[in-house]
Design a protein around this motif. Structure first.
Motif, PDB file in Angstrom:
ATOM      1  N   VAL A 237      27.585  28.228  36.868  1.00 22.49           N
ATOM      2  CA  VAL A 237      28.196  29.241  37.734  1.00 22.49           C
ATOM      3  C   VAL A 237      29.089  30.186  36.902  1.00 22.49           C
ATOM      4  O   VAL A 237      30.069  29.751  36.300  1.00 22.49           O
ATOM      5  N   PRO A 238      28.761  31.483  36.866  1.00 22.37           N
ATOM      6  CA  PRO A 238      29.519  32.415  36.032  1.00 22.37           C
ATOM      7  C   PRO A 238      31.020  32.446  36.342  1.00 22.37           C
ATOM      8  O   PRO A 238      31.847  32.504  35.432  1.00 22.37           O
ATOM      9  N   LEU A 239      31.368  32.357  37.638  1.00 25.06           N
ATOM     10  CA  LEU A 239      32.781  32.385  38.018  1.00 25.06           C
ATOM     11  C   LEU A 239      33.553  31.241  37.349  1.00 25.06           C
ATOM     12  O   LEU A 239      34.654  31.433  36.824  1.00 25.06           O
ATOM     13  N   LEU A 240      32.959  30.059  37.354  1.00 28.01           N
ATOM     14  CA  LEU A 240      33.624  28.903  36.737  1.00 28.01           C
ATOM     15  C   LEU A 240      33.691  29.054  35.223  1.00 28.01           C
ATOM     16  O   LEU A 240      34.686  28.706  34.592  1.00 28.01           O
ATOM     17  N   LYS A 241      32.628  29.601  34.653  1.00 32.98           N
ATOM     18  CA  LYS A 241      32.611  29.788  33.200  1.00 32.98           C
ATOM     19  C   LYS A 241      33.726  30.746  32.789  1.00 32.98           C
ATOM     20  O   LYS A 241      34.413  30.533  31.802  1.00 32.98           O
ATOM     21  N   THR A 242      33.893  31.808  33.600  1.00 35.07           N
ATOM     22  CA  THR A 242      34.955  32.779  33.296  1.00 35.07           C
ATOM     23  C   THR A 242      36.319  32.112  33.417  1.00 35.07           C
ATOM     24  O   THR A 242      37.183  32.277  32.548  1.00 35.07           O
ATOM     25  N   MET A 243      36.511  31.351  34.491  1.00 36.24           N
ATOM     26  CA  MET A 243      37.794  30.666  34.676  1.00 36.24           C
ATOM     27  C   MET A 243      38.067  29.717  33.511  1.00 36.24           C
ATOM     28  O   MET A 243      39.168  29.635  32.999  1.00 36.24           O
ATOM     29  N   ALA A 244      37.025  28.982  33.120  1.00 34.40           N
ATOM     30  CA  ALA A 244      37.176  28.023  32.022  1.00 34.40           C
ATOM     31  C   ALA A 244      37.591  28.755  30.738  1.00 34.40           C
ATOM     32  O   ALA A 244      38.501  28.326  30.022  1.00 34.40           O
TER      33      ALA A 244
END
Ligand code: SF4
Ligand code: SF4
Ligand code: FES
Length: 237
Positions: free
Chosen positions: A100-107
């Motif tokens: 999930v791109p959103l989670l990758k960005t948050m990470a």
């Protein structure tokens, strides 16, 4: 009634009962969220918006999206403990939804290089419940829900059969932050992975486009008025 609270050392005037998330926003302080949406009632499930609060000399962790601010409170949004919890939540979610791109960005923003937890399954639903609540609170239909517990928790229609009450409005598709609900113009019903959510064909309009006398349209408008009214009273707009 107005009250003063201190957020990260900054004095903020708020309306008594405003949530800590709204108070922080007013102070220009960003708190990450996943299950929160301004148009919906706070849900408090993802726990990403955790902050530390000091009240009556007691320090504790609370979810800022649904915790009411009270006079004299001290709030800390970026302590080591808070950062640690947020990192752990994102790592756990990444184990469930690694693509999930959103989670990758948050990470990336949190400096997480590789999650500590073992990958559970390839899935894109982070169980934020936004689709379910939007369908229930705003569309007024309640075609989908969250079922099962633990690692088997999932968004589904009752008995996992295409719902007769889904009106194919596509709101769930629009609000989903991970893009895991799809809707193609051909099918005119949202689809979560292999599951078709709705059953109705909306073409041609069963009421000959007479919106004024269409119960579905009227229910929707009534619901929208209620939601907008609630939204205004929640945010004083
Ligand atoms: S498309 Fe169906 S499931 Fe999705 S929000 Fe609209 S009524 Fe609910
Ligand atoms: S389908 Fe999307 S909106 Fe619904 S719970 Fe999963 S991630 Fe959230
Ligand atoms: S945003 Fe507050 S618990 Fe999810």
């Amino acid at each position: 009634m107005k009250a003063l609270i201190i957020i990260d050392g900054q004095m903020v005037e708020i309306d008594q009962g405003t949530t800590l998330l709204q108070a922080a926003k007013k102070a220009g302080i960003f708190i990450p969220t996943l299950c929160y949406h301004e148009a919906l009632k706070p849900y408090g499930s993802c726990r990403l918006c955790m902050v530390e609060v000091v009240q009556n000399k007691q320090r504790r962790l609370v979810t800022s999206c649904n915790f009411p601010a009270e006079r004299g409170m001290e709030v800390y949004t970026d302590t080591e403990k808070v950062r640690g919890i947020r990192r752990m939540i994102v790592e756990l979610l990444l184990a469930r939804c690694p693509d999930v791109p959103l989670l990758k960005t948050m990470a990336r923003q949190m400096g997480i290089e590789a999650p500590r937890f073992k990958k559970i399954e390839a899935n894109e639903c982070i169980l934020c419940g936004l689709c379910v609540r939007f369908c229930e609170e705003v569309v007024g239909v309640g075609a989908i829900g969250l079922s099962n517990r633990g690692i088997n928790r999932e968004v589904a229609t009752p008995f996992k059969v295409a719902s007769d009450v889904c009106i194919g409005c596509g709101s769930c598709t629009y609000i989903c932050p991970t893009g895991c609900i799809e809707m193609t113009p051909d099918e005119k019903t949202p689809r979560l992975r292999t599951m078709k959510m709705g059953n109705r064909s909306l073409e041609p309009c069963p009421n000959n486009y007479e919106c004024d006398s269409c119960p579905t349209e009227q229910d929707f408008l009534k619901n929208m008025k209620r939601v907008i009214g609630e939204f205004r009273s929640r945010y004083g707009t």
